[in-house]
Design a protein around this motif. Structure first.
Motif, mmCIF file in Angstrom:
data_model
loop_
_atom_site.group_PDB
_atom_site.id
_atom_site.type_symbol
_atom_site.label_atom_id
_atom_site.label_comp_id
_atom_site.label_asym_id
_atom_site.label_seq_id
_atom_site.Cartn_x
_atom_site.Cartn_y
_atom_site.Cartn_z
ATOM 1 N N THR A 247 0.831 -1.202 0.000
ATOM 2 C CA THR A 247 0.000 0.000 0.000
ATOM 3 C C THR A 247 0.863 1.250 0.000
ATOM 4 O O THR A 247 0.614 2.213 -0.728
ATOM 5 C CB THR A 247 -0.938 0.018 1.214
ATOM 6 N N ALA A 248 1.901 1.230 0.883
ATOM 7 C CA ALA A 248 2.803 2.376 0.949
ATOM 8 C C ALA A 248 3.525 2.578 -0.380
ATOM 9 O O ALA A 248 3.719 3.696 -0.844
ATOM 10 C CB ALA A 248 3.800 2.195 2.086
ATOM 11 N N ALA A 249 3.927 1.432 -1.016
ATOM 12 C CA ALA A 249 4.653 1.527 -2.277
ATOM 13 C C ALA A 249 3.755 2.052 -3.389
ATOM 14 O O ALA A 249 4.231 2.613 -4.367
ATOM 15 C CB ALA A 249 5.219 0.153 -2.650
ATOM 16 N N ALA A 250 2.425 1.839 -3.223
ATOM 17 C CA ALA A 250 1.490 2.244 -4.273
ATOM 18 C C ALA A 250 1.095 3.709 -4.159
ATOM 19 O O ALA A 250 0.237 4.168 -4.894
ATOM 20 C CB ALA A 250 0.237 1.365 -4.217
ATOM 21 N N ARG A 251 1.699 4.445 -3.242
ATOM 22 C CA ARG A 251 1.356 5.851 -3.058
ATOM 23 C C ARG A 251 1.593 6.621 -4.353
ATOM 24 O O ARG A 251 2.632 6.494 -4.996
ATOM 25 C CB ARG A 251 2.180 6.448 -1.926
ATOM 26 N N ALA A 252 0.619 7.422 -4.713
ATOM 27 C CA ALA A 252 0.698 8.171 -5.965
ATOM 28 C C ALA A 252 0.715 9.669 -5.687
ATOM 29 O O ALA A 252 0.243 10.131 -4.651
ATOM 30 C CB ALA A 252 -0.494 7.818 -6.862
ATOM 31 N N ASP A 253 1.254 10.410 -6.636
ATOM 32 C CA ASP A 253 1.222 11.873 -6.563
ATOM 33 C C ASP A 253 -0.084 12.326 -7.202
ATOM 34 O O ASP A 253 -0.134 12.624 -8.399
ATOM 35 C CB ASP A 253 2.432 12.465 -7.280
ATOM 36 N N LEU A 254 -1.146 12.353 -6.405
ATOM 37 C CA LEU A 254 -2.464 12.670 -6.934
ATOM 38 C C LEU A 254 -2.584 14.129 -7.353
ATOM 39 O O LEU A 254 -3.453 14.480 -8.155
ATOM 40 C CB LEU A 254 -3.543 12.336 -5.890
ATOM 41 N N LEU A 255 -1.719 14.975 -6.819
ATOM 42 C CA LEU A 255 -1.791 16.403 -7.145
ATOM 43 C C LEU A 255 -1.161 16.721 -8.497
ATOM 44 O O LEU A 255 -1.506 17.716 -9.129
ATOM 45 C CB LEU A 255 -1.132 17.225 -6.042
ATOM 46 N N GLY A 256 -0.236 15.876 -8.926
ATOM 47 C CA GLY A 256 0.359 16.051 -10.241
ATOM 48 C C GLY A 256 1.240 17.288 -10.349
ATOM 49 O O GLY A 256 1.594 17.922 -9.361
ATOM 50 N N ASP B 188 -11.894 2.389 3.627
ATOM 51 C CA ASP B 188 -10.631 2.097 4.298
ATOM 52 C C ASP B 188 -9.784 3.369 4.237
ATOM 53 O O ASP B 188 -8.968 3.550 3.337
ATOM 54 C CB ASP B 188 -9.928 0.936 3.601
ATOM 55 N N THR B 189 -9.999 4.247 5.200
ATOM 56 C CA THR B 189 -9.353 5.553 5.138
ATOM 57 C C THR B 189 -7.843 5.466 5.334
ATOM 58 O O THR B 189 -7.117 6.353 4.883
ATOM 59 C CB THR B 189 -9.956 6.512 6.179
ATOM 60 N N VAL B 190 -7.381 4.412 5.989
ATOM 61 C CA VAL B 190 -5.931 4.248 6.144
ATOM 62 C C VAL B 190 -5.291 4.022 4.779
ATOM 63 O O VAL B 190 -4.307 4.673 4.408
ATOM 64 C CB VAL B 190 -5.620 3.074 7.094
ATOM 65 N N ALA B 191 -5.856 3.086 4.000
ATOM 66 C CA ALA B 191 -5.316 2.796 2.673
ATOM 67 C C ALA B 191 -5.522 3.971 1.719
ATOM 68 O O ALA B 191 -4.635 4.291 0.920
ATOM 69 C CB ALA B 191 -5.977 1.535 2.109
ATOM 70 N N ILE B 192 -6.672 4.625 1.817
ATOM 71 C CA ILE B 192 -6.953 5.754 0.929
ATOM 72 C C ILE B 192 -5.983 6.907 1.215
ATOM 73 O O ILE B 192 -5.456 7.540 0.295
ATOM 74 C CB ILE B 192 -8.408 6.216 1.085
ATOM 75 N N ALA B 193 -5.743 7.163 2.494
ATOM 76 C CA ALA B 193 -4.791 8.218 2.852
ATOM 77 C C ALA B 193 -3.400 7.862 2.360
ATOM 78 O O ALA B 193 -2.689 8.709 1.799
ATOM 79 C CB ALA B 193 -4.787 8.425 4.366
ATOM 80 N N ALA B 194 -3.003 6.592 2.543
ATOM 81 C CA ALA B 194 -1.670 6.161 2.131
ATOM 82 C C ALA B 194 -1.488 6.214 0.619
ATOM 83 O O ALA B 194 -0.364 6.303 0.127
ATOM 84 C CB ALA B 194 -1.403 4.740 2.630
#
Length: 260
Positions: A72-81, A172-178
């Motif tokens: 999950t941590a590795a899948a973190r994306a730059d959503l802001l771009g 799952d706010t933990v995963a969504i936040a991550a």
């Protein structure tokens, strides 16, 4: 022949069995207390003298769970771009159009409402199920309007937003936040720039940069890039509707917090 009166331990056993059958095994207070914990044996075991200590066994699924958190941590994306919104108006456009903010896509997202630099910002986890174009247009929104009235807060001087773009049951706010949504929430709060912030829902903590297990009473400020905003965290509007006593708890917290 006279029947001997039942012992106190037997009476206690019967009483606890009755509450267990009724589905009541917790005493709800500011801190939840487990009455019938199997690990401790509970009051029933203590009274009957048959309490046994529970020895926790290693969970064979633990390594897999750790791997899942790592993934999950590795899948973190730059959503802001690269095109970072720099005004609240730009953020609203980004909120409604950016493709990566949820798994569904832009269609059907619910925008925040209010103006920048409001006296009070209210942040909830997500929109109500019945919301279509207006955030908190159902029973939760009606409760929030009553709360504003009781507070003496002008609703026109508030900013109401959600941390998720759409109604998401059991999120799952933990995963969504991550995944990067916590950075989106942080930017949203920064651009809204309210004088005070109320975050509703204990599951909202990961989305505002805090551990879900943290004591919500200990949170008093939210800090982002040098800016500090007074913060109050409380149970969600849905919880207040189903458990009226939480309204009284919210009010006590508000009175203490607003007096600071």
């Amino acid at each position: 022949m006279d029947t001997p009166p039942p012992s106190f331990a037997r009476d206690l056993d019967a009483a606890m069995d009755w509450w267990r059958d009724a589905g009541v095994d917790l005493d709800f207070a500011d801190d939840v207390t487990v009455w019938l914990s199997e690990e401790s044996g509970g009051p029933t075991g203590a009274a009957s003298g048959t309490a046994q200590k529970s020895h926790a066994k290693p969970d064979p699924a633990a390594p897999a769970e750790n791997e899942q958190h790592s993934a999950t941590a590795a899948a973190r994306a730059d959503l802001l771009g690269d095109s970072l919104p720099v005004t609240l108006e730009e953020f609203h456009k980004f909120w409604l159009e950016a493709p990566g903010l949820d798994t569904v896509g832009p269609r059907g997202r619910i925008p925040p409402r209010g103006t920048a630099r409001a006296a009070l910002m209210v942040l909830v986890v997500g929109p109500e199920e019945t919301d279509r174009t207006l955030l908190l247009s159902g029973p939760q929104g009606q409760l929030l309007a009553k709360i504003f009235t009781a507070m003496g807060v002008d609703e026109d001087n508030t900013y109401v937003a959600s941390a998720l773009t759409r109604h998401t049951p059991m999120a799952d706010t933990v995963a969504i936040a991550a995944s990067g949504m916590d950075a989106v929430t942080a930017l949203h709060i920064k651009l809204a720039a309210p004088k005070r912030l109320i975050a509703l829902g204990t599951d909202i903590l990961p989305l505002i940069g805090h551990d879900r297990a943290q004591d919500i009473m200990s949170l008093r400020k939210i800090n982002h890039e040098g800016a500090s905003i007074p913060l109050m965290v409380s149970e969600g509007l849905d919880s207040m509707m189903s458990m009226p006593r939480l309204k009284a708890r919210f009010w006590r917290r508000w009175m203490e917090w607003s007096a600071e």
